[in-house]
Design a protein around this motif. Structure first.
Motif, PDB file in Angstrom:
ATOM      1  N   PRO A 252     -10.771   4.534   2.047  1.00 48.30           N
ATOM      2  CA  PRO A 252      -9.532   4.084   2.740  1.00 48.30           C
ATOM      3  C   PRO A 252      -9.222   3.209   3.043  1.00 48.30           C
ATOM      4  CG  PRO A 252     -10.485   5.807   3.464  1.00 48.30           C
ATOM      5  CD  PRO A 252     -11.824   5.169   1.839  1.00 48.30           C
ATOM      6  N   GLU A 253      -9.639   2.220   3.759  1.00 50.54           N
ATOM      7  CA  GLU A 253      -9.131   1.445   5.254  1.00 50.54           C
ATOM      8  C   GLU A 253      -8.832   0.157   3.949  1.00 50.54           C
ATOM      9  OE1 GLU A 253     -12.258   2.689   4.266  1.00 50.54           O
ATOM     10  OE2 GLU A 253     -12.646   3.996   6.002  1.00 50.54           O
ATOM     11  N   HIS A 254      -8.996   0.265   2.816  1.00 56.35           N
ATOM     12  CA  HIS A 254      -8.254  -1.150   2.604  1.00 56.35           C
ATOM     13  C   HIS A 254      -7.876  -1.373   1.182  1.00 56.35           C
ATOM     14  CE1 HIS A 254     -10.714  -3.912   5.260  1.00 56.35           C
ATOM     15  NE2 HIS A 254     -11.355  -2.609   5.028  1.00 56.35           N
ATOM     16  N   SER A 255      -7.811  -0.113   0.244  1.00 59.91           N
ATOM     17  CA  SER A 255      -6.816   0.491  -0.647  1.00 59.91           C
ATOM     18  C   SER A 255      -5.293   0.366  -0.176  1.00 59.91           C
ATOM     19  CB  SER A 255      -7.643   2.150  -1.222  1.00 59.91           C
ATOM     20  OG  SER A 255      -7.594   2.170  -0.988  1.00 59.91           O
ATOM     21  N   ARG A 256      -5.119   0.141  -2.019  1.00 62.57           N
ATOM     22  CA  ARG A 256      -3.769   0.635  -1.636  1.00 62.57           C
ATOM     23  C   ARG A 256      -2.972   1.269  -2.468  1.00 62.57           C
ATOM     24  NH1 ARG A 256      -2.910  -5.646  -3.077  1.00 62.57           N
ATOM     25  NH2 ARG A 256      -4.637  -4.830  -4.503  1.00 62.57           N
ATOM     26  N   PRO A 257      -1.742   1.052  -3.152  1.00 62.30           N
ATOM     27  CA  PRO A 257      -0.836   2.338  -3.291  1.00 62.30           C
ATOM     28  C   PRO A 257      -1.406   2.020  -5.426  1.00 62.30           C
ATOM     29  CG  PRO A 257       0.124   2.293  -2.289  1.00 62.30           C
ATOM     30  CD  PRO A 257      -0.536   1.469  -2.122  1.00 62.30           C
ATOM     31  N   GLN A 258      -1.245   0.459  -5.770  1.00 64.26           N
ATOM     32  CA  GLN A 258      -1.144   0.484  -7.071  1.00 64.26           C
ATOM     33  C   GLN A 258      -3.098   0.628  -7.241  1.00 64.26           C
ATOM     34  OE1 GLN A 258       0.011  -1.088  -4.046  1.00 64.26           O
ATOM     35  NE2 GLN A 258      -0.647  -3.457  -4.594  1.00 64.26           N
ATOM     36  N   ASP A 259      -3.815   0.377  -6.308  1.00 67.80           N
ATOM     37  CA  ASP A 259      -4.644   0.709  -6.483  1.00 67.80           C
ATOM     38  C   ASP A 259      -5.992   1.546  -6.966  1.00 67.80           C
ATOM     39  OD1 ASP A 259      -6.031  -1.599  -5.811  1.00 67.80           O
ATOM     40  OD2 ASP A 259      -6.378  -0.758  -3.517  1.00 67.80           O
ATOM     41  N   LEU A 260      -5.187   2.421  -6.756  1.00 69.55           N
ATOM     42  CA  LEU A 260      -4.909   4.606  -7.868  1.00 69.55           C
ATOM     43  C   LEU A 260      -4.194   4.205  -8.860  1.00 69.55           C
ATOM     44  CD1 LEU A 260      -5.500   7.463  -7.933  1.00 69.55           C
ATOM     45  CD2 LEU A 260      -3.715   7.934  -6.770  1.00 69.55           C
TER      46      LEU A 260
END
Length: 221
Positions: A41-49
């Motif tokens: 959660p600290e580094h993921s972005r919407p595009q990672d989902l």
């Protein structure tokens, strides 16, 4: 596909990345051993989902090939996750650092080239072939490719030049057309370029180029 609600008992980490971590795990509902990729959660972005969803879809399109099979989109402690089949191996990057004996290398390289060819036959470009995305089981010698999060269907679309911070993939292995540095379309040959860099690294124990920053990596290739 809607993510499933599951509970897991996590084991050892198989791989740690900036935006996701992969654990050996057991699905507590049925006791099945799996690999579980969880977004950080600290580094993921919407595009990672979205990439996680793509990885699931592309993996199913490659069913029957030597790729790590995705089982289900899920969540773990409120974080997006993706289940994979369990595989008794480790990333090939763990063998990098010392030159591989030529006989061992040739045996591995022939099989790996065949796996990549099979992926291309299904109309998929991996776009991030590297030792960290190849799992190897020393006991059986089995190889499997995974991490199709930025994979694409075979096209000859030419990407526009992009700032290095926005380029998808791993710069030490990336073909010049993939960065937009060369005026060529991206197709299956980009995977062959990355495979060549991987082979060089396995044979020599080091990458063919050294660089200090992303822009220098782009100019190396």
């Amino acid at each position: 596909m809607k993510p499933e609600l599951q509970a897991y008992a996590l084991g050892d980490r198989l791989q740690t990345g900036h935006r996701a971590t992969v654990h050996h795990a057991v699905r507590t509902t049925d006791g099945r051993a799996i690999l579980l990729k969880v977004l950080e959660p600290e580094h993921s972005r919407p595009q990672d989902l979205e990439r996680l969803r793509k990885e699931y879809e592309v993996g199913h399109a490659l069913a029957g090939l030597a790729v790590v099979e995705p089982l289900a989109l899920s969540t773990f402690e409120g974080r997006p996750a993706l289940e994979f089949e369990d595989f008794p191996g480790a990333p090939l990057e763990k063998l990098v650092g010392a030159p591989m004996p030529v006989g061992d290398f040739l045996h591995l390289a022939v099989r790996l080239a065949g796996i990549v060819a099979d992926i291309h036959e299904r109309g998929v470009i991996h776009k991030e072939i590297k030792p960290g995305n190849i799992l190897f089981a020393p006991g059986s010698g089995e190889l499997k490719v995974w991490n199709f999060s930025i994979a694409a269907r075979s096209t000859r679309a030419q990407p526009p030049p992009r700032p290095t911070r926005l380029i998808e993939g791993s710069l030490p292995y990336m073909s010049p057309e993939q960065t937009g540095w060369m005026n060529r379309s991206v197709d299956s040959r980009s995977d062959l370029y990355a495979l060549g860099v991987t082979f060089y690294e396995l044979l020599t124990g080091r990458l063919p180029f050294d660089a200090r920053d992303p822009l220098e990596w782009v100019h190396c290739h």
